[in-house]
Design a protein around this motif. Structure first.
Motif, short mmCIF file in Angstrom:
data_model
loop_
_atom_site.label_atom_id
_atom_site.label_comp_id
_atom_site.label_asym_id
_atom_site.label_seq_id
_atom_site.Cartn_x
_atom_site.Cartn_y
_atom_site.Cartn_z
N GLN A 183 33.67 49.21 52.20
CA GLN A 183 34.03 50.40 51.98
C GLN A 183 33.96 51.23 54.03
O GLN A 183 33.86 49.52 54.57
CB GLN A 183 33.96 51.18 51.61
N LEU A 184 35.18 52.17 54.53
CA LEU A 184 34.75 52.18 55.48
C LEU A 184 33.32 51.92 56.61
O LEU A 184 33.70 50.98 57.38
CB LEU A 184 34.94 53.63 55.87
N ASP A 185 32.74 52.53 56.12
CA ASP A 185 30.97 51.95 56.96
C ASP A 185 30.16 52.12 56.62
O ASP A 185 28.94 52.16 57.02
CB ASP A 185 30.91 54.01 57.71
N GLY A 186 30.92 50.97 55.75
CA GLY A 186 29.24 49.73 55.44
C GLY A 186 29.92 48.88 53.94
O GLY A 186 30.83 49.02 53.29
N THR A 187 28.72 48.15 53.16
CA THR A 187 28.97 48.11 52.36
C THR A 187 28.77 48.84 50.61
O THR A 187 28.10 50.20 51.37
CB THR A 187 27.88 47.12 51.94
N ILE A 188 28.88 48.57 50.42
CA ILE A 188 28.72 49.40 48.20
C ILE A 188 27.94 49.50 48.27
O ILE A 188 27.58 51.21 47.96
CB ILE A 188 30.00 48.22 47.97
N ASP A 189 27.41 48.37 48.42
CA ASP A 189 25.82 48.66 47.72
C ASP A 189 25.13 49.34 48.93
O ASP A 189 23.94 49.96 48.36
CB ASP A 189 25.18 47.22 47.87
N GLU A 190 24.88 49.48 50.25
CA GLU A 190 24.70 50.10 50.40
C GLU A 190 25.23 51.76 50.85
O GLU A 190 24.12 52.92 51.20
CB GLU A 190 25.16 49.88 52.45
N GLY A 195 27.44 48.92 40.53
CA GLY A 195 26.71 48.30 39.42
C GLY A 195 28.22 47.37 38.69
O GLY A 195 29.23 46.46 39.91
N ASP A 196 28.08 46.79 37.43
CA ASP A 196 28.67 46.41 36.78
C ASP A 196 30.31 47.37 36.43
O ASP A 196 30.08 48.09 35.20
CB ASP A 196 28.46 45.64 35.99
N LEU A 197 31.05 46.58 37.40
CA LEU A 197 32.34 47.41 37.05
C LEU A 197 33.14 47.56 36.14
O LEU A 197 33.26 48.38 35.36
CB LEU A 197 32.98 47.23 38.63
N ARG A 198 32.72 46.11 35.41
CA ARG A 198 33.27 45.60 34.23
C ARG A 198 32.81 46.23 32.92
O ARG A 198 33.93 47.34 32.10
CB ARG A 198 33.57 44.18 33.33
N ALA A 199 31.83 45.92 33.02
CA ALA A 199 31.53 47.24 32.37
C ALA A 199 31.25 48.65 31.89
O ALA A 199 31.24 49.20 30.95
CB ALA A 199 29.16 47.01 32.07
N LYS A 200 31.81 49.49 32.91
CA LYS A 200 31.73 49.94 33.20
C LYS A 200 33.07 51.11 32.26
O LYS A 200 32.90 51.82 31.95
CB LYS A 200 31.29 50.83 34.68
N PHE A 201 33.79 50.64 33.29
CA PHE A 201 35.05 50.68 32.36
C PHE A 201 35.59 50.71 30.66
O PHE A 201 35.46 51.31 30.19
CB PHE A 201 36.41 49.61 32.89
N GLN A 203 32.90 50.90 28.67
CA GLN A 203 32.52 52.13 28.74
C GLN A 203 32.86 53.27 27.85
O GLN A 203 32.69 54.40 27.29
CB GLN A 203 30.59 52.17 29.36
N PHE A 204 33.52 53.38 29.18
CA PHE A 204 34.79 55.00 28.80
C PHE A 204 35.89 54.31 28.14
O PHE A 204 37.37 54.75 28.30
CB PHE A 204 35.09 54.20 30.74
N ASP A 205 35.92 52.77 27.25
CA ASP A 205 36.87 52.51 26.06
C ASP A 205 37.74 51.98 26.92
O ASP A 205 38.81 52.07 26.65
CB ASP A 205 37.29 53.66 25.28
N TRP A 206 38.09 51.50 27.92
CA TRP A 206 39.46 50.31 28.26
C TRP A 206 38.78 48.80 28.24
O TRP A 206 37.69 48.36 27.90
CB TRP A 206 39.44 50.29 30.06
N TYR A 207 40.23 48.34 27.97
CA TYR A 207 40.10 46.93 28.35
C TYR A 207 39.47 46.33 29.76
O TYR A 207 40.46 46.08 30.04
CB TYR A 207 41.39 45.56 26.95
N ALA A 208 38.56 45.29 29.23
CA ALA A 208 38.00 45.22 30.91
C ALA A 208 38.20 43.75 31.12
O ALA A 208 37.73 42.66 29.98
CB ALA A 208 37.60 46.16 31.07
N GLN A 209 38.54 43.28 32.07
CA GLN A 209 38.34 42.01 32.37
C GLN A 209 38.01 41.95 34.07
O GLN A 209 38.03 43.18 34.87
CB GLN A 209 39.91 41.18 31.80
N GLU A 210 37.33 40.67 34.67
CA GLU A 210 37.37 40.39 35.87
C GLU A 210 37.70 39.04 36.00
O GLU A 210 37.51 38.10 35.83
CB GLU A 210 35.52 41.01 36.02
N VAL A 211 38.44 38.91 37.34
CA VAL A 211 38.91 37.54 38.13
C VAL A 211 39.08 36.99 39.58
O VAL A 211 38.32 38.35 39.97
CB VAL A 211 40.06 37.05 37.58
N ASP A 212 38.51 36.12 39.37
CA ASP A 212 38.81 36.01 41.81
C ASP A 212 40.06 36.39 41.62
O ASP A 212 41.30 35.49 41.11
CB ASP A 212 38.95 34.34 41.46
N GLY A 213 39.83 37.30 42.48
CA GLY A 213 41.41 38.36 43.29
C GLY A 213 42.44 37.43 44.40
O GLY A 213 43.36 38.13 44.81
#
Length: 282
Positions: A183-190, A195-201, A203-213
């Motif tokens: 993001q603007l001034d560093g890495t997301i982890d910093e 964490g696991d965005l697919r798993a988070k979504f 848990q929020f009851d979304w149909y979630a996938q992850e791919v090479d963007g």
């Protein structure tokens, strides 16, 4: 499934978008190159193979809607719109200048093809959910697509919208997370680990996938799977690289916003021309 020729054409289009974006940013002196570069392939797929659009009638009632929630990445969306015929390509050289139709952040009142004004992070996904819900109320058939930044997912409003979309089972909404890990001034982890965005979504009851963007075939097939299910809103987490396709940006530790000297832009555009020529000759 896309044919070999369709994949080639989408990769050519992606290179053309990057070339036009780099040139436009060099004219104005710089801009948000990192996040503009990382979402190019999904724009290519959406505007060439998925969305129901008509550049000659940008306000067509039954058009699919698109929301660039990370509105600062507008330059590559502008390049996409220009290449699809919404306005002349030479308008790109007026980016963020007085009297332009192309401000630094997406503005529906200025730019043909922009459906929602965005830039205040977290708000675009709420607009997208509202668009999808509005289509249902009005008995319209259009779908709404939205790109959210990974850093933007620090915003609480994002997750409020995610909850609301699931509550209303908005199966006409597809959200993409541009997960380029910076993001603007560093890495997301910093800054704020997601964490696991697919798993988070999920848990929020979304149909979630992850791919090479940056894989146009993978993106297209994920969208097809999202559209085939009718129970829930969909999210596709795109694993991307910030600054992808611009060697000058990739060489920097952070490339969220940076200057693009004209000589550097010329080298980058020449390299992209070689890439385009090689793809056309394949």
């Amino acid at each position: 499934m896309l044919t070999k020729e369709e994949v080639r054409d989408l990769n050519i289009f992606s290179a053309e978008v990057r070339k036009a974006t780099i040139h436009a940013l060099s004219v104005v002196g710089g801009g948000h190159i990192g996040g503009a570069m990382s979402m190019v392939e999904v724009l290519a797929v959406l505007y060439n193979k998925v969305m129901r659009i008509d550049p000659d009638h940008p306000r067509m009632d039954e058009r699919d809607r698109f929301v660039l929630s990370k509105g600062h990445a507008g330059p590559s969306l502008y390049a996409t719109l220009a290449l699809r015929g919404y306005f002349p390509l030479d308008a790109l050289t007026t980016l963020n200048q007085g009297g332009t139709i192309l401000p630094s952040h997406a503005d529906r009142n200025k730019t043909p093809g922009i459906d929602f004004s965005t830039g205040s992070l977290g708000q675009g996904i709420s607009m997208a959910a509202g668009s999808a819900l509005g289509a249902r109320f009005m008995k319209k058939t259009y779908n709404t697509y939205c790109i959210v930044g990974d850093g933007e997912c620090d915003e609480g409003q994002v997750w409020e919208a995610v909850l609301a979309a699931a509550q209303h089972k908005l199966n006409n909404l597809v959200v993409f997370v541009d997960y380029n890990k910076q993001q603007l001034d560093g890495t997301i982890d910093e800054i704020c680990r997601l964490g696991d965005l697919r798993a988070k979504f999920e848990q929020f009851d979304w149909y979630a996938q992850e791919v090479d963007g940056h894989d146009v075939s993978a993106i297209y097939e994920a969208i097809c799977r999202a559209q085939a299910q009718q129970e829930r809103p969909s999210v596709i987490v795109l694993h991307t690289v910030k600054g992808q396709g611009c060697e000058y940006a990739l060489a920097q530790k952070l490339c969220h916003h940076m200057s693009i000297p004209n000589d550097i832009a010329a080298v980058e555009c020449a390299r992209l021309d070689e890439q385009i020529a090689a793809l056309k000759g394949a």
